[in-house]
Enzyme design. Structure first.
Site, PDB file in Angstrom:
ATOM      1  NE  ARG A  44      64.603  55.694 130.377  1.00 41.46           N
ATOM      2  CZ  ARG A  44      63.716  56.074 129.458  1.00 41.46           C
ATOM      3  NH1 ARG A  44      64.064  56.921 128.517  1.00 41.46           N
ATOM      4  NH2 ARG A  44      62.498  55.584 129.461  1.00 41.46           N
ATOM      5  CE1 TYR A  45      70.155  58.181 129.222  1.00 37.52           C
ATOM      6  CE2 TYR A  45      68.209  59.467 128.643  1.00 37.52           C
ATOM      7  CZ  TYR A  45      69.096  58.443 128.359  1.00 37.52           C
ATOM      8  OH  TYR A  45      68.913  57.688 127.243  1.00 37.52           O
ATOM      9  NE  ARG A  99      70.110  63.755 128.837  1.00 39.84           N
ATOM     10  CZ  ARG A  99      71.060  62.874 129.132  1.00 39.84           C
ATOM     11  NH1 ARG A  99      71.724  62.962 130.283  1.00 39.84           N
ATOM     12  NH2 ARG A  99      71.324  61.884 128.314  1.00 39.84           N
ATOM     13  CB  CYS A 125      49.419  67.069 119.747  1.00 43.37           C
ATOM     14  SG  CYS A 125      50.378  66.203 120.997  1.00 43.37           S
ATOM     15  CB  CYS A 163      52.216  61.921 115.132  1.00 38.05           C
ATOM     16  SG  CYS A 163      52.580  63.678 115.287  1.00 38.05           S
ATOM     17  CB  CYS A 165      52.184  59.542 119.041  1.00 37.29           C
ATOM     18  SG  CYS A 165      52.676  60.285 120.604  1.00 37.29           S
ATOM     19  NE  ARG A 177      55.315  60.212 126.901  1.00 38.57           N
ATOM     20  CZ  ARG A 177      54.441  60.765 127.719  1.00 38.57           C
ATOM     21  NH1 ARG A 177      53.788  61.840 127.362  1.00 38.57           N
ATOM     22  NH2 ARG A 177      54.211  60.244 128.894  1.00 38.57           N
ATOM     23  CG  ASP A 220      58.524  53.564 120.678  1.00 36.54           C
ATOM     24  OD1 ASP A 220      57.416  53.078 120.397  1.00 36.54           O
ATOM     25  OD2 ASP A 220      58.691  54.750 121.012  1.00 36.54           O
ATOM     26  CG  ASP A 242      64.201  55.829 123.855  1.00 36.68           C
ATOM     27  OD1 ASP A 242      64.897  55.538 124.854  1.00 36.68           O
ATOM     28  OD2 ASP A 242      63.699  56.940 123.668  1.00 36.68           O
ATOM     29  CE  LYS A 277      66.562  60.176 123.310  1.00 43.33           C
ATOM     30  NZ  LYS A 277      66.184  60.366 124.732  1.00 43.33           N
TER      31      LYS A 277
HETATM   32  C1  LIG Z   1      65.679  61.419 125.203  1.00 47.61           C
HETATM   33  C2  LIG Z   1      65.530  61.643 126.631  1.00 47.61           C
HETATM   34  C3  LIG Z   1      66.197  62.681 127.267  1.00 47.61           C
HETATM   35  C4  LIG Z   1      67.111  63.642 126.527  1.00 47.61           C
HETATM   36  O1  LIG Z   1      68.197  62.975 126.011  1.00 47.61           O
HETATM   37  P1  LIG Z   1      69.357  63.720 125.209  1.00 47.61           P
HETATM   38  O2  LIG Z   1      70.155  62.610 124.624  1.00 47.61           O
HETATM   39  O3  LIG Z   1      70.103  64.532 126.212  1.00 47.61           O
HETATM   40  O4  LIG Z   1      68.709  64.585 124.184  1.00 47.61           O
HETATM   41  C5  LIG Z   1      66.016  62.832 128.616  1.00 47.61           C
HETATM   42  N1  LIG Z   1      65.222  61.995 129.324  1.00 47.61           N
HETATM   43  C6  LIG Z   1      64.571  60.977 128.733  1.00 47.61           C
HETATM   44  C7  LIG Z   1      63.716  60.087 129.561  1.00 47.61           C
HETATM   45  C8  LIG Z   1      64.691  60.774 127.363  1.00 47.61           C
HETATM   46  O5  LIG Z   1      64.032  59.764 126.787  1.00 47.61           O
HETATM   47  S1  SF4 Z   2      54.556  62.680 118.269  1.00 46.12           S
HETATM   48 FE1  SF4 Z   2      52.907  62.469 119.810  1.00 46.12          FE
HETATM   49  S2  SF4 Z   2      53.366  64.039 121.347  1.00 46.12           S
HETATM   50 FE2  SF4 Z   2      54.537  64.570 119.496  1.00 46.12          FE
HETATM   51  S3  SF4 Z   2      53.207  65.998 118.364  1.00 46.12           S
HETATM   52 FE3  SF4 Z   2      52.830  63.936 117.567  1.00 46.12          FE
HETATM   53  S4  SF4 Z   2      51.060  63.179 118.767  1.00 46.12           S
HETATM   54 FE4  SF4 Z   2      51.908  64.934 119.870  1.00 46.12          FE
END
Ligand SMILES: *Cc1c(COP(=O)(O)O)cnc(C)c1O
Ligand code: SF4
Length: 392
Positions: free
Chosen positions: A136-137, A140, A149, A153, A156, A158, A317, A354, A361
Site C-alpha cells: 500500500r505504501y 514497504r 497464531c 485474539c 484480530c 485479520r 477497525d 487504519d 494509517k
Molecule cells: C502499517 C502498515 C505498514 C507499516 O507502516 P509503518 O507506519 O511504517 O509502521 C506497511 N504496510 C501496510 C499495508 C500497513 O498496514
Molecule cells: S492479532 Fe491476529 S494475527 Fe495477531 S496474534 Fe492475534 S490472532 Fe494472530
C-alpha cells in the site's frame, strides 16, 4: 612435561555462552499447571501442544458463561479459539471481565454483525498484487507468511484470514511473495506478518529471513509477532541469535494490558533488546480492556523499562465480530491528551486509525490549537494553560 587437561569433547559443539542478560527474576503463578515441571512449561512446543481449544479445556481455568459457550461453538468454523497454557494462566478466574479473558475467549457479541462491519476492513485485497503481500505504501510491504497464531485474539483485524484452514498454502505463498519483493526495487522494508510468523520453526524462519536478506534492496526487516505476549517461551537464546543474524531486524509486538506484563515477558523483551532486536509495541484500543489512560500509561511505562518503545495505539477497525470492542474516537483522543505531559514522551504512542477501505494509517491528534489567525496561534498546554505564538 605436564599432561594437557583432557579436552571436553562436548565443548566444541556447545554454543558460545549467551551475552544475553535475562536479568528479571520471578515467575507468574501457573494456576492449574503448578505441577508442570519448569523444563516443560518453558518449552514452547509443550505450550503449543497443550493449548486450550475446547469448552472442556477452558473450563479447567474459568467458569464459562452461557454466552461464551455459545460463542465458542458459534465461532469455531470461522475463527477458532486457542490459548497457550501460559496466556490462560494470566486470566483472573474470578473476574468475568478479565482483560486477558476478553481477548482470548469468545463472547456472545462476537456472533453479532454490526451495520458498520466490513468484510475486508482495511481494503487489503485491493492492494494485494500477489497472495500474501499487501503493498500500500511505496517503500514497504506487509508479507503474510502463515495463518497460525499461538492464541487467537478475539479482536484480530485479520480474522477472515487468520486460522482459516482453507486459505492458500503458506509454502506457495511465501515463494510468490519473495518473488514479488525481489522484482520491486522500491521495497526497502518488509513487515513479516501473518498470523504470527513465530509459529514457523526456527529452520523455516531462518530460511525465510535469509531469502529476504539476499534481496539487495531489502534494507529493513520487521517481524510482527505477538509471541512476547502469548508465548514468551518461544524466544530461546538460539532463536534470538538466529534472528539477530539477519539484522537489521525490528520486532513489532502487541501488549494491551498490564496483566500481560509478566516477568516472563520482561525477560523476553530484554533478551531481544540485548541482541539489538529493537521492539516496538502496537496496542489496540479495546473497550473494557484498556480504554482508559491509566491502563495505557501503566502498560507503556512497563514496556519502556523492558526497552520496548510504544509505537502505535490503534483504533479498532471495522472487522466483523469485534464491534463490542470498539471505543469512541473521543475516548482515544482523551487518552492521548492525558498521556502527553504527565508521562515521558517515550511512553506516548501515535494514535492511528487504519482508514476503512484501505486508506492507510491516519494519525489522530488531540487539538491543542484554540485559534489560528494572521497574527497568532493560540494553544493550550498539557495543563490547560493558554499560550500564544506568532503566526509568522
Ligand atoms: C502499517 C502498515 C505498514 C507499516 O507502516 P509503518 O507506519 O511504517 O509502521 C506497511 N504496510 C501496510 C499495508 C500497513 O498496514
Ligand atoms: S492479532 Fe491476529 S494475527 Fe495477531 S496474534 Fe492475534 S490472532 Fe494472530
Amino acid at each position: 612435561m605436564h599432561d594437557l587437561p583432557e579436552r571436553d569433547p562436548q565443548a566444541a559443539n556447545e554454543p558460545a555462552p549467551s551475552p544475553v542478560a535475562r536479568d528479571v527474576l520471578g515467575a507468574s503463578p501457573r494456576g492449574i499447571w503448578s505441577d508442570v515441571p519448569d523444563a516443560l512449561w518453558n518449552d514452547w512446543r509443550w505450550q503449543q501442544r497443550n493449548r486450550l481449544r475446547t469448552v472442556a479445556d477452558v473450563e479447567r481455568v474459568v467458569r464459562l458463561t452461557a454466552g461464551e459457550r455459545e460463542a465458542i461453538a458459534g465461532t469455531a468454523g470461522a475463527f477458532r479459539m486457542a490459548l497457550t497454557p501460559y496466556y490462560a494462566s494470566l486470566i483472573d478466574p474470578d473476574d468475568p471481565d478479565c482483560p486477558v479473558r476478553m481477548q482470548a475467549i469468545p463472547r456472545a457479541e462476537e456472533l453479532q454483525r454490526h451495520p458498520a462491519d466490513l468484510d475486508d476492513p482495511l481494503g487489503e485485497e485491493r492492494f494485494m498484487p500477489v497472495a500474501g503481500i499487501t503493498h500500500r505504501y511505496p517503500d514497504r510491504v506487509l508479507f503474510y507468511v502463515t495463518h497460525n497464531c499461538p492464541v487467537y485474539c478475539r479482536h484480530c483485524t485479520r480474522k477472515r484470514k487468520v486460522s482459516d484452514p482453507h486459505s492458500a498454502a503458506a509454502h506457495d505463498q511465501i515463494a510468490l511473495g519473495l518473488d514479488y519483493i525481489a522484482r520491486r526495487p522500491e521495497v526497502r522494508d518488509v513487515l513479516v506478518s501473518g498470523g504470527d510468523p513465530m509459529t514457523l520453526s526456527d529452520e523455516r524462519l531462518d530460511q525465510l529471513l535469509g531469502a529476504l536478506r539476499r534481496i539487495p534492496h531489502v534494507e529493513v526487516i520487521r517481524l510482527c509477532t505477538r509471541n512476547p505476549v502469548t508465548l514468551p517461551q518461544r524466544f530461546g537464546d538460539e532463536t534470538i541469535a538466529m534472528l539477530a543474524r539477519h539484522h537489521p531486524v525490528y520486532v513489532h509486538t502487541h501488549f494491551n494490558h498490564p496483566r500481560e506484563c509478566t516477568p516472563e515477558a520482561a525477560r523476553t523483551l530484554r533478551a531481544l533488546a540485548d541482541r539489538g532486536l529493537n521492539c516496538a509495541n502496537q496496542m489496540v484500543l479495546l473497550k473494557g480492556v484498556n480504554d482508559d489512560a491509566e491502563t495505557v500509561r501503566r502498560t507503556n511505562v512497563w514496556l519502556l523499562r523492558q526497552r520496548c518503545r510504544p509505537y502505535y495505539l490503534f483504533q479498532a477497525d471495522l472487522a466483523a465480530g469485534i464491534s463490542h470492542f470498539r471505543v469512541p474516537v473521543e475516548t482515544g483522543l482523551s487518552i492521548m491528551r492525558a498521556l502527553r505531559g504527565p508521562v515521558s514522551g517515550m511512553a506516548v504512542p501515535t494514535y492511528v486509525i487504519d482508514a476503512p477501505g484501505g486508506g492507510g494509517k491516519i494519525p489522530l491528534v488531540p487539538d491543542y490549537v484554540e485559534s489560528h489567525d494572521d497574527d497568532a496561534v493560540v494553544f493550550t498546554n498539557w495543563q490547560g494553560e493558554r499560550y500564544t505564538y506568532p503566526a509568522r
